[in-house]
Design a protein around this motif. Sequence first.
Motif, PDB file in Angstrom:
ATOM      1  N   LEU A  28       0.241  -1.409   0.377  1.00 25.92           N
ATOM      2  CA  LEU A  28       0.258  -0.114  -0.142  1.00 25.92           C
ATOM      3  C   LEU A  28       1.251   0.993   0.013  1.00 25.92           C
ATOM      4  O   LEU A  28       1.617   1.369   0.806  1.00 25.92           O
ATOM      5  N   SER A  29       1.126   1.909  -1.185  1.00 27.71           N
ATOM      6  CA  SER A  29       1.979   2.621  -1.246  1.00 27.71           C
ATOM      7  C   SER A  29       1.557   4.253  -0.577  1.00 27.71           C
ATOM      8  O   SER A  29       2.466   4.914  -0.035  1.00 27.71           O
ATOM      9  N   GLU A  30       0.283   4.029  -0.292  1.00 26.77           N
ATOM     10  CA  GLU A  30      -0.063   5.206   0.239  1.00 26.77           C
ATOM     11  C   GLU A  30       0.273   5.115   2.455  1.00 26.77           C
ATOM     12  O   GLU A  30      -0.185   6.392   2.722  1.00 26.77           O
ATOM     13  N   ASN A  31       0.443   4.186   3.036  1.00 26.13           N
ATOM     14  CA  ASN A  31       0.861   4.454   3.726  1.00 26.13           C
ATOM     15  C   ASN A  31       2.510   4.262   4.331  1.00 26.13           C
ATOM     16  O   ASN A  31       2.724   3.789   3.792  1.00 26.13           O
ATOM     17  N   HIS A  32       2.748   5.895   4.256  1.00 26.69           N
ATOM     18  CA  HIS A  32       3.927   6.761   3.875  1.00 26.69           C
ATOM     19  C   HIS A  32       3.928   7.325   5.209  1.00 26.69           C
ATOM     20  O   HIS A  32       3.237   8.228   5.275  1.00 26.69           O
ATOM     21  N   TYR A  33       4.899   6.951   5.913  1.00 23.09           N
ATOM     22  CA  TYR A  33       5.230   7.944   7.567  1.00 23.09           C
ATOM     23  C   TYR A  33       6.626   8.193   7.429  1.00 23.09           C
ATOM     24  O   TYR A  33       7.237   7.515   7.380  1.00 23.09           O
ATOM     25  N   LYS A  34       6.871   9.467   8.169  1.00 20.20           N
ATOM     26  CA  LYS A  34       7.912   9.762   7.695  1.00 20.20           C
ATOM     27  C   LYS A  34       8.159  10.793   9.041  1.00 20.20           C
ATOM     28  O   LYS A  34       7.501  11.576   9.591  1.00 20.20           O
ATOM     29  N   ILE A  35       9.169  10.899  10.028  1.00 23.36           N
ATOM     30  CA  ILE A  35      10.091  11.819  10.884  1.00 23.36           C
ATOM     31  C   ILE A  35      11.114  12.157  10.849  1.00 23.36           C
ATOM     32  O   ILE A  35      12.468  11.488   9.882  1.00 23.36           O
ATOM     33  N   ASP A  36      11.791  13.828  10.254  1.00 24.12           N
ATOM     34  CA  ASP A  36      12.165  14.469  10.415  1.00 24.12           C
ATOM     35  C   ASP A  36      12.984  14.866  10.691  1.00 24.12           C
ATOM     36  O   ASP A  36      12.205  16.040  11.862  1.00 24.12           O
ATOM     37  N   ILE A  37      14.497  15.016  12.010  1.00 26.06           N
ATOM     38  CA  ILE A  37      14.503  15.521  12.958  1.00 26.06           C
ATOM     39  C   ILE A  37      16.154  16.877  12.291  1.00 26.06           C
ATOM     40  O   ILE A  37      16.843  16.171  11.752  1.00 26.06           O
ATOM     41  N   ARG A  38      15.887  17.505  13.042  1.00 19.96           N
ATOM     42  CA  ARG A  38      17.110  18.640  12.487  1.00 19.96           C
ATOM     43  C   ARG A  38      17.527  19.205  13.482  1.00 19.96           C
ATOM     44  O   ARG A  38      16.811  20.039  14.315  1.00 19.96           O
ATOM     45  N   PRO A  39      18.926  19.874  14.056  1.00 21.38           N
ATOM     46  CA  PRO A  39      19.111  21.101  15.181  1.00 21.38           C
ATOM     47  C   PRO A  39      18.454  22.406  14.763  1.00 21.38           C
ATOM     48  O   PRO A  39      17.960  22.917  13.825  1.00 21.38           O
TER      49      PRO A  39
END
Length: 228
Positions: free
Chosen positions: A147-158
């Motif tokens: 299921l390509s729509e099941n896409h979750y992302k976390i981006d962390i930067r200073p």
Amino acid sequence: MEQGFTNLKGLVYSFNFILNGEISSPHSLGGGDYLFYKFNGFGNITPKDILRWRQMNLFLVSFCAFFLITLQATANDKPSPYEEIYPEIGYNSVEEAVNDFEQRFNQKLKLPLRVPPISFTHHFGRFSDSKYEGNDALEVTFINDQLSENHYKIDIRPLKYKLPLREKYVVKTFELKNGFVATYMTISGFNVLVFERDNLQYMLSIDKRVSNKVTPENLVDIANSIDY
């Protein structure tokens, strides 16, 4: 299939060239920076402009990479599994990526305990340690190969490298249980919750196609789950 995958890697590397082109003068601006310079009219570009441009490119490259991987998967009868594709474009385990981030910035990092209420088959991490100051960031991505729509992302930067928030993308704000304010936005096909804590900027991004399953309140709950 092998030829298609080679083309996929080439496209991803092209995005990275746009991100990391060498700069010694306006005429030697790399990829995206050259375009920015051209469209800036009279060339009144500043180092701060270049830094922000590269930071935004870094944020978008991962989305482009996921799109290309999905396109590759649908274009072949027997696509390469994600556990082969993602390492080819710089991803490794979440634990390795977090460790790289902690060593680079000499601080412990907390990830949310919760995830969105949808299914995932894979998760990967990537720490982008760029030679250009301001591009260093951690990405943790959750995907589903069915299921390509099941896409979750976390981006962390200073915080000193944080991405600026543009008002036109802001939908609403929420107060987290630690008292800080989180901003809910829509950006490039994703719903994004942005907040700051521990001198870091966090961005939780979920594909818009699952908006009926993952609400802004779900993202707020995920953000609050960092306090453990």
